[in-house]
Scaffold this active site. Structure first.
Site, PDB file in Angstrom:
ATOM      1  N   HIS A 527       0.957  -1.130   0.103  1.00 27.45           N
ATOM      2  CA  HIS A 527      -0.247   0.005   0.050  1.00 27.45           C
ATOM      3  C   HIS A 527       0.873   1.387   0.032  1.00 27.45           C
ATOM      4  O   HIS A 527       0.596   2.031  -0.772  1.00 27.45           O
ATOM      5  CB  HIS A 527      -0.827   0.064   1.358  1.00 27.45           C
ATOM      6  CG  HIS A 527      -1.525   1.269   1.430  1.00 27.45           C
ATOM      7  ND1 HIS A 527      -2.288   1.668   2.588  1.00 27.45           N
ATOM      8  CD2 HIS A 527      -2.417   2.072   0.436  1.00 27.45           C
ATOM      9  CE1 HIS A 527      -3.180   2.605   2.276  1.00 27.45           C
ATOM     10  NE2 HIS A 527      -3.108   3.015   1.082  1.00 27.45           N
ATOM     11  N   HIS A 532       1.686   4.973  -2.859  1.00 29.58           N
ATOM     12  CA  HIS A 532       1.914   6.500  -2.197  1.00 29.58           C
ATOM     13  C   HIS A 532       3.155   6.815  -2.654  1.00 29.58           C
ATOM     14  O   HIS A 532       3.405   8.021  -3.117  1.00 29.58           O
ATOM     15  CB  HIS A 532       1.475   6.436  -0.869  1.00 29.58           C
ATOM     16  CG  HIS A 532       0.365   6.450  -0.333  1.00 29.58           C
ATOM     17  ND1 HIS A 532      -0.468   7.400   0.010  1.00 29.58           N
ATOM     18  CD2 HIS A 532      -0.660   5.422  -0.283  1.00 29.58           C
ATOM     19  CE1 HIS A 532      -1.889   7.174   0.273  1.00 29.58           C
ATOM     20  NE2 HIS A 532      -1.876   5.949   0.285  1.00 29.58           N
ATOM     21  N   HIS A 718      -3.954   0.846  -6.023  1.00 25.60           N
ATOM     22  CA  HIS A 718      -4.280   1.748  -4.746  1.00 25.60           C
ATOM     23  C   HIS A 718      -5.539   1.325  -4.341  1.00 25.60           C
ATOM     24  O   HIS A 718      -5.766   1.125  -3.337  1.00 25.60           O
ATOM     25  CB  HIS A 718      -4.039   3.311  -4.846  1.00 25.60           C
ATOM     26  CG  HIS A 718      -4.466   3.997  -3.565  1.00 25.60           C
ATOM     27  ND1 HIS A 718      -5.616   4.372  -3.331  1.00 25.60           N
ATOM     28  CD2 HIS A 718      -3.565   4.121  -2.384  1.00 25.60           C
ATOM     29  CE1 HIS A 718      -5.648   4.927  -2.092  1.00 25.60           C
ATOM     30  NE2 HIS A 718      -4.279   4.583  -1.475  1.00 25.60           N
ATOM     31  N   ASN A 722      -6.553  -0.542  -0.902  1.00 20.18           N
ATOM     32  CA  ASN A 722      -6.899   0.439   0.189  1.00 20.18           C
ATOM     33  C   ASN A 722      -8.197   0.256   0.672  1.00 20.18           C
ATOM     34  O   ASN A 722      -8.318   0.286   1.835  1.00 20.18           O
ATOM     35  CB  ASN A 722      -6.573   2.027  -0.276  1.00 20.18           C
ATOM     36  CG  ASN A 722      -6.722   2.923   0.577  1.00 20.18           C
ATOM     37  OD1 ASN A 722      -6.232   3.232   1.580  1.00 20.18           O
ATOM     38  ND2 ASN A 722      -8.046   3.338   0.667  1.00 20.18           N
ATOM     39  N   ILE A 866      -6.300   9.133  -0.496  1.00 22.05           N
ATOM     40  CA  ILE A 866      -6.671   8.827   0.649  1.00 22.05           C
ATOM     41  C   ILE A 866      -5.631   7.893   1.245  1.00 22.05           C
ATOM     42  O   ILE A 866      -5.016   7.071   0.412  1.00 22.05           O
ATOM     43  CB  ILE A 866      -7.974   8.611   1.093  1.00 22.05           C
ATOM     44  CG1 ILE A 866      -8.193   8.598   2.582  1.00 22.05           C
ATOM     45  CG2 ILE A 866      -8.300   7.402   0.565  1.00 22.05           C
ATOM     46  CD1 ILE A 866      -8.175   9.865   3.211  1.00 22.05           C
TER      47      ILE A 866
END
Length: 866
Positions: A527, A532, A718, A722, A866
């Site tokens: 993740h 990110h 993602h 997520n 997010i």
């Protein structure tokens, strides 16, 4: 140079109208006033109204795309100022706080076709400019400008703000009159690299991860700098330019807790009001890093333990009252009541009452089954680790001169009685054996991690593909470093399935150690690192090197929305020393250091889904398949849905890029594109700049494949890793994040307790109550879609380009995604595909493209928002 001329000179640049009566061109401006967006500055509207009365207005000037001005270096001729009308009397619409203003431009034939607009804000406050539209421009009709940017008071800028029309231009196609403006705008975004950055700055620049530690707080809060060294390589993050700490000149100082939301990112990268409200709820509910000591009273028990599974269920059916806290009171007291109600959807009596996670909505115990344990490796929140077992017993890639013999001790006797009559050799030959392998990732860190209150193992889990298409776990190997030193290899023990008695309790614990390992690897690597962290350098390079009118900028920009800000927030309160992730996930203070170790082997090309599946042995080339691939596990929901999404993205990118680049030579001769790709490699991923696998960016295929990977990582990967966090891990026994004791050995008091009270031993082993509550609060918000989400196949404005062919291709992309949605629903209802629903009766929807607001377990946002 126009941008540096005195304001009076700029205003007078086109005063001479040749004696002709100017025509009037009407325009409309859509913007959001600060008072509609900023809860802390509700007086902005009054001060701006005063400015209007004093004649300090918002001016706009058209810039010619056709005719240069010799007195201004042959840049496009600039028209007379026009002003927003009726600022003080224009109300705010209920739709996102937007206001629509009129503006009348005196037409000058020497302007011809406007290609850009200069804007000066002489008000006290900034505003968010959405768009400008000109109607009935002589000989050109309607011209639209997509802005989507904060415009601060003019004195904050060295140069006036400039916005181009929604035309799309490669560098050599840009009208000559606009080329200097294009170059100057990019230079402004790059900045000087020297001065401290302020909130109104628009500068994109790079820095190492040198702001995770807080050595001024004490040596236990020191953390290594990630990036810029062979020992700790890492992607770059956005520069914030804060001064160094007093204790360590290589570590950047941190903002005090009340200021964390003001951490610098370019202003347009910050959350909007709706997204900020969602994130604020996470900030309050999770308690931030200084709250845990105060929240210990939540438990009502000194030992801070769950006592039973019923005790856990109270989190959803009972609720937890938060004790009074000075910090919490200060936060809550500064939030308007209506926003507080929106955040918590509560009357304030119980701030922590969690929704029931989907994994237990239909059945409270199905998560414990071996079938569900295995199914989640294919359709859970981390379905990207499992791989084909190609040799038996499994071997290690760790350096034997350092770590000794780390090969598996799983023997055929552990497995063959569960292979539906096959031998080990035949099962390998027919691709029926698979492995979830967390051994090599964790073994180098076990001594460090286990020196804390955490107690984990390195693990290998071997699974068998049964005739009905489901996986059956056959054996779990748990390993520790040798007591005499790493060079003596691993000390391992193998556990096999059992359902009843103490052996059944031991098997449940073995699966728990595996689940904990997988939870940490998921959060830190799958993740955080692989979406990110690795995407942020692309965000920075794209804004620094590609003009907003460049086609590749327009292709990628929606997939970067909010990423820099959520990453900055993560560095402030989540992945920092003593932050929430260190508090709730087993690697603790070694979390980011461990992710750096994994980045050493990161390969950009391996992030393509087809490549990843083939590398893990889960897919092979098949020329007879529509996708060119054949899955070795036919019912692999993540891969099945993922390949549909992957090839839809790839086709869209191919259609788009082929419209602007007719051949490979155009790729090679595009200076912005080449500068972008060079900076991604040499700066953004600078620790990987010498790797031979980087695409050369010399062909259309290089561009198409690279952009497809970027969009896949930022959107679908993602989303898949997520938005299932709360549905799967919101019930902590299914995916605990910490184990605090080792497996009980026969003859010990711990083993005797396991025999007499297995439930108590289980909860003494997994995450304690306090960390569980904070961890659940965290993933509840991370799993929630905000009301301003923009999903794959959607844009926040329909007029993002004026070119009809890309618009038609984008519409077709959306249609393909709609078809994929229907196909996913059909497969989830097909009883042949047992892995799509499983014992918990939880359909796999994480790659379903669209979603409603909230925790839905579905939806692919365009970006890592997010």
């Amino acid at each position: 140079m126009l941008s540096r001329l005195p304001k009076a000179t700029v205003a007078a640049a086109s005063d001479d109208d040749g004696g002709k009566k100017p025509e009037n061109v009407k325009g409309s401006v859509s913007l959001m006033k600060k008072n509609a967006l900023d809860l802390k500055d509700l007086g902005a509207s009054f001060l701006d109204d005063v400015d209007e009365l004093l004649g300090n207005k918002v001016s706009l000037q058209l810039i010619s795309a056709e005719n240069g001005d010799a007195a201004n270096g042959f840049r496009g001729k600039v028209g007379k100022p026009a002003y927003l009308q009726n600022w003080s009397f224009t109300g705010i619409s209920p739709v996102a706080g937007e206001s629509e203003f009129s503006v009348d431009f005196d037409w000058d034939e020497e302007i011809g076709k406007p290609g850009a607009v200069l804007i000066r804000n002489y008000h006290h406050s900034e505003f968010y400019l959405k768009s400008i539209t000109l109607e009935n421009v002589p000989a050109h009709g309607r011209i639209h400008f997509v802005c989507n940017s904060w415009v601060y008071p003019d004195h904050k800028y060295e140069n006036p703000r400039l916005f181009f029309s929604n035309e799309t231009y490669l560098p050599h196609e840009m009208p000559e009159a606009l080329r200097k403006y294009r170059e100057e705008e990019l230079n402004a975004l790059r900045g000087s690299g020297k001065r401290e950055l302020q909130e109104w700055d628009r500068v994109y620049d790079y820095a190492y991860y040198n702001d995770l530690g807080d050595p001024d707080k004490g040596p236990e809060y020191a953390r290594p700098v990630l990036g810029g060294s062979a020992r700790y390589p890492y992607p770059r993050r956005g520069r914030t330019s804060r001064p160094p700490t007093n204790s360590d000149p290589n570590t950047e100082s941190r903002l005090p807790l009340p200021k964390v939301f003001d951490i610098y990112v370019p202003r347009d990268e910050r959350f909007g009001r709706l997204k900020f409200s969602d994130f604020l709820s996470y900030f309050i509910k999770s308690g931030v890093q200084s709250i845990p000591p105060e929240l210990k009273d939540i438990t009502g028990r000194k030992d801070n333990e769950f006592e039973s599974f019923e005790d856990v269920l109270d989190l959803y059916y009972g609720g937890i009252k938060i004790p009074h806290s000075t910090l919490l009171d200060n936060i809550v007291n500064n939030i308007p009541l209506e926003l507080l109600k929106q955040i918590f959807q509560t009357d304030g009596e119980q701030l922590l009452k969690f929704p029931v996670p989907e994994v237990i909505q239909e059945n409270l115990s199905a998560w414990r089954t071996d079938e569900e344990f295995a199914r989640e490796m294919l359709a859970g929140v981390n379905p990207v680790i499992i791989r084909l077992l190609e040799e038996f017993p499994p071997t290690s890639k760790l350096n034997p001169t350092i770590y000794g013999n780390q090969n598996s001790v799983i023997a055929k006797e552990h497995l063959e009685h569960n292979l539906e009559g096959l031998s080990i050799g035949k099962a390998l030959e027919t691709n029926r054996l698979f492995i979830l392998d967390h051994h090599d990732t964790l073994m180098p860190y076990l001594r460090k991690i286990n020196s804390t209150s955490t107690k984990i193992y390195a693990s290998r889990t071997v699974l068998f593909l049964r005739g009905d298409g489901t996986l059956k776990p056959l054996a779990i190997e748990l390993s520790l470093p040798h007591a005499n030193g790493d060079q003596y290899g691993a000390v391992s023990k193998v556990y096999t399935p059992a359902q009843n008695g103490v052996e059944g309790s031991i098997w449940l614990l073995a699966k728990t150690y595996v689940a904990v390992n997988d939870a940490g690897v998921h959060e830190l690597i799958t993740h955080w690192l692989k979406t990110h962290a690795t995407i942020e350098p692309f965000v920075i390079a794209t804004n620094r090197q590609l003009s907003v009118v460049h086609p590749v900028y327009k292709l990628l920009h929606p997939h970067f929305r909010d990423t820099m800000y959520i990453n900055a927030m993560a560095r402030s309160i989540l992945i920092n020393a003593g932050g929430l992730l260190e508090f709730t996930v087993y690697p603790s203070k070694y979390s980011m250091e461990m992710s750096s170790a994994i980045y050493k082997d990161w390969n950009f090309l391996d992030q393509a889904l087809p490549t990843d599946l083939k590398k893990r042995g889960l897919a092979v080339d098949d020329k007879d398949s529509p996708t060119g691939l054949r899955l070795l596990i036919e019912d692999y929901p993540y891969a099945v849905d993922g390949l549909e999404i992957w090839f839809a993205i790839e086709q869209w990118v191919r259609d788009y890029c082929s419209f602007y680049y007719k051949n490979d030579e155009m790729i090679q001769r595009d200076p912005e594109l080449q500068g972008w790709w060079k900076e991604v490699r040499e700066e953004g991923h600078g620790d990987k700049k010498d790797e031979p696998w980087w695409p050369n960016m010399k062909s259309r295929e290089d561009l198409i494949h690279s952009c497809t990977i970027i969009i896949w990582l930022a959107s679908a990967l993602h989303a898949a890793t997520n938005f299932g966090q709360y549905p799967y891990a919101g019930y902590p026994p299914n995916r605990p994040t910490i184990t605090r004791t080792f497996m009980p050995d026969k003859g010990t008091p711990e083993y005797a307790e396991l025999v007499s009270n297995p439930e108590k031993v289980y909860f003494k082993t997994i995450t304690a109550r306090l960390q569980t509550v904070i961890g659940i609060a965290l993933i509840e918000i991370l799993s929630r879609h905000s009301s301003d989400e923009v999903y794959l196949g959607q844009r926040d404005t329909p007029e993002w380009t004026s070119d009809e062919t890309p618009l038609a291709a984008f519409k077709e992309f959306g249609n393909r995604l709609s078809g994929i949605e229907e196909k996913i629903m059909q497969m989830n209802n097909d009883k042949r595909f047992k892995n799509r629903v499983g014992p918990v009766n939880m359909p796999y929807t994480l790659l379903y493209p669209t979603s409603e607001v909230g925790i839905t377990g579905r939806g692919i946002p365009n970006s890592i928002a997010i």
